[in-house]
Design a protein around this motif. Structure first.
Motif, PDB file in Angstrom:
ATOM      1  N   GLU A   1       0.825  -1.206   0.000  1.00 13.44           N
ATOM      2  CA  GLU A   1       0.000   0.000   0.000  1.00 13.44           C
ATOM      3  C   GLU A   1       0.863   1.261   0.000  1.00 13.44           C
ATOM      4  O   GLU A   1       0.581   2.226  -0.717  1.00 13.44           O
TER       5      GLU A   1
ATOM      6  N   ASN B   1      -8.664  -4.186   5.909  1.00 18.43           N
ATOM      7  CA  ASN B   1      -9.754  -5.056   5.455  1.00 18.43           C
ATOM      8  C   ASN B   1     -11.102  -4.349   5.476  1.00 18.43           C
ATOM      9  O   ASN B   1     -11.944  -4.545   4.603  1.00 18.43           O
TER      10      ASN B   1
ATOM     11  N   PRO C   1     -10.318   4.144  -5.947  1.00 17.24           N
ATOM     12  CA  PRO C   1     -10.579   3.550  -4.619  1.00 17.24           C
ATOM     13  C   PRO C   1      -9.384   2.718  -4.154  1.00 17.24           C
ATOM     14  O   PRO C   1      -8.830   1.919  -4.920  1.00 17.24           O
ATOM     15  N   VAL C   2      -8.939   2.950  -2.909  1.00 18.46           N
ATOM     16  CA  VAL C   2      -7.775   2.265  -2.335  1.00 18.46           C
ATOM     17  C   VAL C   2      -8.202   1.645  -1.005  1.00 18.46           C
ATOM     18  O   VAL C   2      -8.811   2.317  -0.157  1.00 18.46           O
ATOM     19  N   THR C   3      -7.870   0.356  -0.816  1.00 16.35           N
ATOM     20  CA  THR C   3      -8.179  -0.344   0.434  1.00 16.35           C
ATOM     21  C   THR C   3      -6.962  -0.291   1.337  1.00 16.35           C
ATOM     22  O   THR C   3      -5.894  -0.828   0.997  1.00 16.35           O
TER      23      THR C   3
ATOM     24  N   GLU D   1     -11.474  -0.821   5.977  1.00 14.26           N
ATOM     25  CA  GLU D   1     -11.373   0.617   5.729  1.00 14.26           C
ATOM     26  C   GLU D   1     -10.919   0.863   4.297  1.00 14.26           C
ATOM     27  O   GLU D   1     -10.039   0.182   3.795  1.00 14.26           O
ATOM     28  N   SER D   2     -11.535   1.854   3.690  1.00 17.15           N
ATOM     29  CA  SER D   2     -11.159   2.229   2.313  1.00 17.15           C
ATOM     30  C   SER D   2     -11.189   3.740   2.185  1.00 17.15           C
ATOM     31  O   SER D   2     -11.785   4.436   3.014  1.00 17.15           O
ATOM     32  N   GLU D   3     -10.587   4.252   1.146  1.00 16.41           N
ATOM     33  CA  GLU D   3     -10.564   5.688   0.881  1.00 16.41           C
ATOM     34  C   GLU D   3     -10.405   5.903  -0.613  1.00 16.41           C
ATOM     35  O   GLU D   3     -10.161   4.961  -1.384  1.00 16.41           O
TER      36      GLU D   3
ATOM     37  N   GLN E   1     -17.538   5.940  -5.260  1.00 15.38           N
ATOM     38  CA  GLN E   1     -16.478   5.654  -4.287  1.00 15.38           C
ATOM     39  C   GLN E   1     -16.010   4.208  -4.353  1.00 15.38           C
ATOM     40  O   GLN E   1     -14.916   3.883  -3.894  1.00 15.38           O
ATOM     41  N   ARG E   2     -16.787   3.316  -4.929  1.00 18.10           N
ATOM     42  CA  ARG E   2     -16.377   1.921  -5.045  1.00 18.10           C
ATOM     43  C   ARG E   2     -15.783   1.611  -6.426  1.00 18.10           C
ATOM     44  O   ARG E   2     -14.877   0.799  -6.548  1.00 18.10           O
TER      45      ARG E   2
ATOM     46  N   ARG F   1      -6.046  12.479  -0.526  1.00 16.01           N
ATOM     47  CA  ARG F   1      -6.702  11.285  -0.002  1.00 16.01           C
ATOM     48  C   ARG F   1      -8.002  11.717   0.655  1.00 16.01           C
ATOM     49  O   ARG F   1      -8.015  12.587   1.533  1.00 16.01           O
TER      50      ARG F   1
END
Length: 602
Positions: free
Chosen positions: A254, A352, A347-349, A354-356, A321-322, A270
């Motif tokens: 990441e 497990n 979209p970045v994970t 939480e995403s942003e 957002q997805r 972000r």
């Protein structure tokens, strides 16, 4: 400890080998130097020996020459030349004595050694009485000859010379032979010495190979083997390290992706799923004039101050957002400046659960301005072309009206008047007066011919019959002949490649009108007295060239004056030639003339 002791032993061995190697090199160097010194010494001695042998042989010749000259002085009297002859014989005697003394006692200038072998010393002692007897007798003989005295005594002296001269020659031969033998012995000794040095050098090289080079080679091979083994161990350790570090890669993936994004973009941010700013890049914050340390605005509020634009951005975040989103948006900054952004939401994970969103932007304001400017210029260019086309259309209509007026005037003023005169003449004929009737009939015949000629001229200007009946070549020939007759100028036509093909009627009429307009321009504007029309062709191209000797013009300046009569004339030619897929070239020099070239594909 064991490894350290091995290293110490290896170092001692290498030092010993190095000392032996240096000793061997010094030995070879000394051997080579001594060999060169010996060779140079022997060469120097050989040069001296060859010179000594040469002088020894010369002594025999000088003794013979001395005896011959003394005999000549004794038996061939030459009173007028006696003094010169005696002097010359004295010189021979002096040279003979000098050489003999140099050979016997040595001479530094001639590099003759003073030391001699016992054999040579004995030979020189044996030849000395004969040499002295000849020398004393010759000196006394020459002295008597010089004074003109003692002829009887001279005969005795001559006998002494003749008795000792053969003995001297024989002993001198022995001396030369001894010198030659000693020189051969020296060369043989030198050859043996050089062979000895060569054998010694080869022996040293063999010893070096056995005790230095071969052990060194073995040691180097052993070291290379150790290095290769160490390299294998290092590669295995590196592989093991890579296997160990593989477990850590998942935890930094990441960070690598985020670092890659930051390194390769200028504007990034972000954003949380609810639109809150997690982190904003320095470049992006400067562009938006947003301070993340003293403000807690959402991404949409930081991006623009216009509510409508904020709602649009919030809607994109909520819906995409997805899946992510990419597009161009126009925003208004705090200072009311409108900018365009090429915005991408990825979209970045992070964990497990939480995403942003990673927002990457490019400022494309300048590109948008450039596109708008291109659109404006294209519209302006289109408008200019439309206006130009309108001008061309109006000029074409105007020219058609002028042409129609000219034709109507020609018919009204020319043909019409002649027809009116024909009518009145016919009405005035009195058949009872035969003489006057015959005169009027003759006049009517001439008037009819003029009317026919006028009609032909008018129809020729409209459409020459040669063009539709025979093609472009006869019509251009007829055009130049007629215009030459009407204007009195020299207008010539040349069919350089004997072109005789028929083309499409539209192509032929446009070629005819272009040539007609070019000739008329040369007559009307260029004040030309000579015009040449040349036609040539290739398998794919037909070319018509019109040259005149008129006053010429500046092509660039005239081409810019689109609203002037001359500028529109060039434009009409370009438009007409493009209509038949051809090209026109203008080449003109003010004061020298003009060339117009039409190229039409066939």
């Amino acid at each position: 400890m064991e490894n350290e002791s091995k290293e110490i032993v290896d170092i001692v061995k290498f030092k010993k080998l190095r000392r032996l190697y240096i000793f061997a090199l010094l030995t070879i160097a000394i051997t080579v130097i001594l060999s060169q010194i010996l060779i140079q010494y022997n060469l120097y001695n050989q040069l001296s020996d060859s010179r000594i042998i040469n002088i020894s042989g010369k002594q025999r010749m000088l003794s013979q020459k001395l005896t011959k000259e003394i005999l000549i002085l004794n038996f061939v009297p030459k009173v007028q030349r006696d003094a010169k002859e005696i002097e010359r014989v004295n010189d021979i005697l002096a040279l003979w004595q000098f050489n003999q003394n140099a050979l016997e006692k040595g001479n530094d200038s001639l590099r003759f050694p003073k030391e001699k072998s016992a054999e040579l010393s004995n030979l020189f002692e044996g030849i000395q009485p004969n040499f002295n007897a000849i020398a004393k007798a010759a000196e006394a003989f020459l002295q008597n000859k010089k004074l003109g005295l003692g002829e009887k005594k001279n005969q005795q002296l001559l006998q002494t010379i003749l008795q000792n001269e053969p003995i001297f020659l024989e002993k001198m031969n022995q001396i030369v032979g001894q010198y030659d033998q000693e020189a051969l012995e020296k060369v043989t000794l030198q050859s043996k010495t050089e062979y000895g040095i060569l054998v010694f050098t080869l022996l040293v090289l063999l010893l070096e190979f056995l005790f230095i080079f071969r052990p060194t080679n073995n040691k180097v091979e052993m070291l290379i083997s150790k290095l290769l083994f160490s390299e294998k161990k290092a590669l295995k350790l590196a592989h093991d390290t890579e296997v160990i570090s593989e477990a850590k890669e998942n935890s930094v993936k990441e960070l690598k992706s985020l670092n890659y994004a930051m390194e390769n973009t200028l504007l990034y941010c972000r954003v949380a799923p609810n639109g809150a700013i997690i982190h904003i890049g320095e470049k992006f914050s400067k562009l938006l004039q947003y301070n993340p340390f003293i403000s807690d605005k959402t991404f949409a509020e930081a991006l623009t101050s216009v509510e409508k634009e904020q709602n649009y951005i919030n809607q994109i975040i909520l819906e995409k957002q997805r899946t992510g989103w990419q597009g161009e948006i126009n925003i208004t900054t705090k200072n009311e400046q409108s900018i365009w952004l090429d915005l991408s939401m990825v979209p970045v994970t992070i964990k497990n659960d939480e995403s942003e969103l990673l927002v990457i932007c490019f400022d494309i304001t300048e590109r948008k301005k450039a596109e708008q400017e291109v659109d404006r210029l294209n519209k302006q260019n289109t408008d200019d072309k439309l206006n130009q086309q309108k001008i061309i259309s109006s000029k074409i209509v105007e020219n058609q009206e002028n042409e129609q007026n000219r034709i109507a005037k020609e018919i009204h003023d020319g043909i019409g008047q002649m027809l009116t005169g024909l009518k009145f003449s016919l009405e005035s004929i009195n058949l009872e007066d035969k003489d006057k009737a015959e005169q009027k009939i003759e006049y009517l015949k001439k008037l009819s011919l003029d009317i026919i000629k006028g009609v032909r001229t008018a129809t020729f200007n409209l459409m020459p019959p040669e063009l539709s009946d025979h093609g472009i070549v006869p019509s251009l020939l007829k055009l130049t002949q007629e215009l030459s007759k009407l204007t009195g100028k020299e207008i010539l036509f040349y069919n350089k490649t004997d072109f005789d093909q028929r083309l499409d009627s539209l192509v032929e009429i446009n070629m005819y009108r272009l040539t007609q307009e070019a000739i008329n321009n040369a007559l009307k504007y260029a004040d030309s007295s000579h015009i040449i029309v040349q036609l040539s062709h290739s398998p794919t191209l037909l070319s018509i060239i019109i040259d005149d000797n008129g006053k010429g013009f500046d092509v660039t300046s005239v081409d810019k004056k689109r609203n002037s009569e001359s500028g529109m004339g060039l434009l009409f030619m370009k438009e007409r030639i493009q209509y038949i897929n051809g090209r026109v070239f203008f080449n003109s020099i003010p004061g020298e003339g003009t060339r117009i070239t039409f190229n039409i594909p066939i």
